[in-house]
Enzyme design. Structure first.
Site, PDB file in Angstrom:
ATOM      1  N   ASN A  26      13.055  37.360 -30.079  1.00 56.61           N
ATOM      2  CA  ASN A  26      14.216  36.690 -30.680  1.00 56.61           C
ATOM      3  C   ASN A  26      15.439  36.925 -29.787  1.00 56.61           C
ATOM      4  OD1 ASN A  26      16.364  35.805 -32.194  1.00 56.61           O
ATOM      5  ND2 ASN A  26      15.757  36.858 -34.076  1.00 56.61           N
ATOM      6  N   HIS A  54      14.138  28.046 -34.208  1.00 58.27           N
ATOM      7  CA  HIS A  54      14.576  29.372 -33.779  1.00 58.27           C
ATOM      8  C   HIS A  54      13.363  30.308 -33.794  1.00 58.27           C
ATOM      9  CE1 HIS A  54      16.646  33.074 -33.397  1.00 58.27           C
ATOM     10  NE2 HIS A  54      16.394  33.464 -34.632  1.00 58.27           N
ATOM     11  N   CYS A 102      21.881  33.720 -35.324  1.00 57.58           N
ATOM     12  CA  CYS A 102      20.748  32.951 -34.788  1.00 57.58           C
ATOM     13  C   CYS A 102      20.915  31.438 -34.953  1.00 57.58           C
ATOM     14  CB  CYS A 102      19.455  33.408 -35.438  1.00 57.58           C
ATOM     15  SG  CYS A 102      19.095  35.120 -35.049  1.00 57.58           S
TER      16      CYS A 102
END
Ligand SMILES: CC(C)(COP(=O)(O)OP(=O)(O)OC[C@H]1O[C@@H](n2cnc3c(N)ncnc32)[C@H](O)[C@@H]1OP(=O)(O)O)[C@@H](O)C(=O)NCCC(=O)NCCS
Length: 332
Positions: free
Chosen positions: A286, A256, A116
């Site tokens: 996500n 994020h 990520c």
């Protein structure tokens, strides 16, 4: 000598059309819209359903849009970097495939695996290539088909992830804009808490690994959550203190998008009002290395030249970091 920096001069995104909402998910596993909204903050996510399509197909769409939007010829791109944890193949690199699909023939290209935090790692790598003068037009394209490694029988992970790609063009500038600083970290202790059990060299794919459902994301949610909350906030505050950035002179936190509670905690630690924190997790979930450029794409019309942005991420590895970016152009 005037300092050369890397400035983002365009951004584009691609979302596959199919939308998987919480209502449909609650028919697949034992969950509810209420649980997902309260614990994570995701309402729906886009899923690439077309058989035979992978991350490179979404990445190529984002890159084509970016080239068109910035009036850039594919032949003028001299480096393409693809952060991804869902490459089309173990090899060759998805970046090579995206370049091929978009007519980028004069560039070298490679993937970055930092989960990520991949977009931030790739942004800093791209920025270094530009600052040294080695490359002039660089694309960073986060492309992730997270649905290909998500176990849709596991209620603890399947609500979290979505598919998407988003790309930025970076070019040299001598103005006081662009990538100003990056603080990046990693700690291999993260392997225990977040990984895919099989399919790599330690445990190659076999009938047994498939039967044991080992080709999906394995996550110890609470441990990852604790790490994410503290590290993402710490590294963002560290960036603020290092450069005298304050809630007043910062325009946006672009975090994020893994869990709304992690985003809120980070914004709060930085002392930012909610209207300065970019949030679109409810629509996309996500999407790993695509979340931050997707946010920039959505924010684009609200950003002005000189705006101070902090980009922040935490992910598998563990990896984490923050980037201080001064936006390089006004809304068009
Ligand atoms: C995954 C995550 C949302 C789980 O939330 P949580 O509050 O930690 O939940 P827990 O894992 O403690 O589970 C609490 C309970 O909810 C249950 N639960 C888990 N998923 C559920 C779901 N989708 N629907 C309903 N209940 C669920 C659990 O089984 C557990 O039940 P129990 O108490 O009876 O055992 C959260 O831990 C998280 O966001 N972690 C970090 C994710 C992340 O940032 N990943 C990084 C990749 S970048």
């Amino acid at each position: 000598m005037t300092k050369i920096r890397a400035a983002i001069t365009g951004v584009a995104g691609y979302l596959p059309p199919y939308i998987l909402n919480n209502e449909e998910l609650s028919r697949m596993v034992d969950t509810t819209d209420e649980w997902i909204m309260t614990r994570i903050g995701i309402k729906e996510r886009h899923i690439l359903k077309e058989p035979g399509k992978g991350s490179s197909d979404m990445g190529a769409e984002a890159v084509k849009l970016l080239l068109a939007k910035t009036n850039t010829l594919p032949g003028d791109i001299d480096l393409l970097i693809c952060p991804t944890v869902t490459p089309d193949h173990v090899f060759p690199a998805t970046a090579n495939i995206i370049s091929h699909k978009t007519g980028i023939t004069n560039a070298f290209s490679f993937d970055v695996n930092a989960a990520c935090s991949g977009f931030l790692y790739a942004l800093q790598i791209a920025s270094q290539f530009i600052e040294t003068g080695y490359r002039k037009k660089v694309i960073v394209v986060g492309a992730e088909k997270m649905s290909s490694i998500t176990d849709y029988t596991d209620r603890t992970t399947c609500p979290l992830f979505g598919d998407a790609a988003a790309a930025v063009l970076l070019e040299p500038t001598t103005d006081e804009v662009g990538v100003m600083d990056a603080i990046l970290h990693s700690d291999g202790v993260g392997l225990t808490h977040l990984h895919m059990k099989a399919g790599g060299s330690v445990k190659p794919a076999s009938h047994d690994t498939v039967d044991a459902r080992e080709h999906y994301i394995y996550q110890e949610g609470q441990a990852v959550f604790k790490w994410a909350v503290s590290k993402m906030a710490d590294v963002s505050v560290e960036m603020m203190e290092k450069h005298n950035l304050t809630p007043d002179n910062l325009a946006w936190l672009v975090p994020h998008q893994a869990n709304l509670r992690i985003i809120d905690a980070t914004g709060n630690r930085m002392g930012l009002p909610p209207e300065k924190v970019m949030i679109n997790i409810q629509k996309y979930g996500n999407t790993t290395s695509a979340t931050i450029p997707l946010c920039l794409w959505e924010l684009e019309n609200k950003l002005h030249k000189g705006d101070n942005l902090i980009l922040a991420a935490f992910g598998g590895g563990f990896t984490w970091g923050s980037v201080w970016l001064k936006w390089a152009y006004d809304p068009k």
